[in-house]
Motif scaffolding. Structure first.
Motif, short mmCIF file in Angstrom:
data_model
loop_
_atom_site.label_atom_id
_atom_site.label_comp_id
_atom_site.label_asym_id
_atom_site.label_seq_id
_atom_site.Cartn_x
_atom_site.Cartn_y
_atom_site.Cartn_z
N THR A 158 0.81 -1.03 -0.17
CA THR A 158 -0.02 -0.24 -0.03
C THR A 158 0.81 0.67 0.16
OG1 THR A 158 -1.82 -1.52 1.11
CG2 THR A 158 -1.31 0.88 1.65
N PHE A 159 1.14 2.42 -0.86
CA PHE A 159 1.37 3.39 -0.88
C PHE A 159 0.51 4.56 -0.55
CE2 PHE A 159 3.57 0.89 -4.23
CZ PHE A 159 5.08 1.51 -4.03
N TYR A 160 1.10 5.38 0.46
CA TYR A 160 0.42 6.43 0.78
C TYR A 160 0.45 7.88 0.99
CZ TYR A 160 -3.39 9.05 3.45
OH TYR A 160 -4.17 9.15 3.72
N ASP A 165 3.49 17.60 -0.03
CA ASP A 165 4.57 17.20 0.11
C ASP A 165 5.70 17.38 -0.13
OD1 ASP A 165 6.82 15.38 1.88
OD2 ASP A 165 4.93 13.94 2.08
N ALA A 166 6.24 18.49 0.66
CA ALA A 166 7.52 19.13 -0.26
C ALA A 166 9.09 18.14 -0.37
CB ALA A 166 8.22 20.08 -0.14
N TRP A 167 8.36 16.72 -0.01
CA TRP A 167 9.95 15.40 -0.12
C TRP A 167 9.44 14.74 -1.01
CZ3 TRP A 167 14.23 15.93 2.97
CH2 TRP A 167 14.10 16.95 3.80
N CYS A 168 7.85 14.40 -1.18
CA CYS A 168 7.52 13.66 -2.07
C CYS A 168 6.18 14.47 -3.06
CB CYS A 168 7.28 12.47 -1.42
SG CYS A 168 6.64 11.39 -2.16
N PRO A 169 6.51 15.15 -3.84
CA PRO A 169 5.02 16.14 -4.90
C PRO A 169 4.59 14.98 -4.93
CG PRO A 169 7.30 16.66 -5.44
CD PRO A 169 8.13 15.04 -4.66
N LYS A 170 3.20 15.52 -4.88
CA LYS A 170 1.86 15.13 -6.12
C LYS A 170 2.68 14.37 -7.22
CE LYS A 170 -3.13 15.95 -6.78
NZ LYS A 170 -3.77 16.64 -6.79
N GLU A 171 3.05 14.70 -8.04
CA GLU A 171 3.85 14.49 -9.16
C GLU A 171 4.07 13.03 -9.24
OE1 GLU A 171 4.88 17.27 -7.68
OE2 GLU A 171 4.02 18.25 -9.29
N TYR A 172 4.84 12.25 -8.71
CA TYR A 172 5.24 11.00 -7.88
C TYR A 172 4.11 10.22 -7.40
CZ TYR A 172 9.59 12.92 -6.54
OH TYR A 172 11.04 14.13 -6.97
N TYR A 173 3.04 10.61 -7.03
CA TYR A 173 1.42 9.87 -6.63
C TYR A 173 1.03 9.72 -8.69
CZ TYR A 173 -3.13 8.92 -7.16
OH TYR A 173 -4.13 8.87 -6.72
N GLU A 174 0.63 10.59 -9.58
CA GLU A 174 0.45 9.94 -10.17
C GLU A 174 0.95 9.75 -11.03
OE1 GLU A 174 0.19 14.52 -10.91
OE2 GLU A 174 -1.37 15.38 -9.91
N ARG A 186 -2.85 5.22 -3.19
CA ARG A 186 -3.77 5.92 -2.36
C ARG A 186 -2.48 7.80 -2.14
NH1 ARG A 186 -6.36 2.54 1.91
NH2 ARG A 186 -6.13 0.59 1.03
N LEU A 187 -3.66 9.07 -2.50
CA LEU A 187 -3.31 10.22 -1.85
C LEU A 187 -3.80 10.64 -1.00
CD1 LEU A 187 -1.46 12.32 -3.50
CD2 LEU A 187 -3.70 13.38 -4.27
N CYS A 188 -3.26 11.02 0.02
CA CYS A 188 -3.77 11.13 1.13
C CYS A 188 -5.11 12.33 1.35
CB CYS A 188 -2.38 12.21 2.29
SG CYS A 188 -3.56 13.16 4.21
#
Length: 228
Positions: A158-160, A165-174, A186-188
């Motif tokens: 599970t990835f959350y 998050d400056a350390w792990c930008p939303k682009e990484y999730y996308e 999942r995106l918080c």
């Protein structure tokens, strides 16, 4: 009332020599030695937390206590330090095991590859093979967890991701969602910060416990049947 419950939860700190490096392990719950405990009550599952930097397990104590409480105190929660990030106090004994490969110190143990091998070595020498594992990684600990899981590819993931998050930008999730559309990614939606252990540990603990509840229920059922 909640804070009083947390205070009652025991946290045992140990210092072990792992791969040639002093290592701090904080153990939440009554279990300290899974190998030598042969009783029927020995836990069937361990929740193992690998921190982000600076790799100090003390930061994770509130989260570990909250998570231990959220799983009804049925399974121990351990937090390991990164190699070289914590030194044992002078009055603390550094433990070793007969299986600990101290004579074969991990090469470059303070580098990223060495830190990964350090965690694998600890699990091999301190957790019985029959014990099921839930591995929780935070920040760089998530990367280390992924490398560990290469040794157990059948385990679910599970990835959350934090939405801000400056350390792990939303682009990484996308990006990862695009590459692995069938994954549990999942995106918080709660605006929880990267450093959730400081302010949002209870919320995260409740979420993790909810994700695990079905699997933990199955383990509890099997344990009860075996005891009968």
């Amino acid at each position: 009332m909640d804070s009083e419950i947390k205070e009652e939860i025991p946290v045992h700190d140990e210092y072990v020599l792992c791969g040639g490096a002093e290592t701090c392990v904080l153990k939440c719950g009554p279990w300290t030695d899974l190998f030598n405990d042969q009783s029927a009550s020995r836990p069937k599952l361990l929740i193992f937390i690998i921190p982000g930097n600076p790799g100090l397990p003390a930061f994770y104590v509130p989260f570990a206590k909250a998570l231990y409480s959220s799983v009804n105190r049925r399974f121990p929660v351990w937090v390991i330090s990164h190699a070289g990030h914590v030194l044992a106090p002078q009055d603390k004994k550094i433990l070793t095991t007969s299986d600990d490969p101290n004579a074969q110190e991990i090469k470059d143990i303070y580098g990223l590859r060495g830190q990964i091998e350090h965690k694998i070595t600890f699990l091999r020498t301190h957790v019985p093979k029959e014990t099921k594992l839930v591995v929780i990684g935070h920040s760089v600990g998530s990367y280390i967890s992924l490398q560990i899981l290469k040794h157990a590819p059948e385990l679910p993931l599970t990835f959350y991701y934090g939405a801000k998050d400056a350390w792990c930008p939303k682009e990484y999730y996308e990006d990862i969602k695009k590459d692995f559309p069938e994954g549990d990614i999942r995106l918080c939606e709660k605006k929880i910060p990267h450093a959730f252990i400081l302010y949002s540990y209870q919320e995260m603990a409740d979420m993790v416990a909810d994700w695990l509840k079905d699997d933990l229920s199955k383990i509890e059922t099997v344990t009860e049947e075996n005891q009968d």
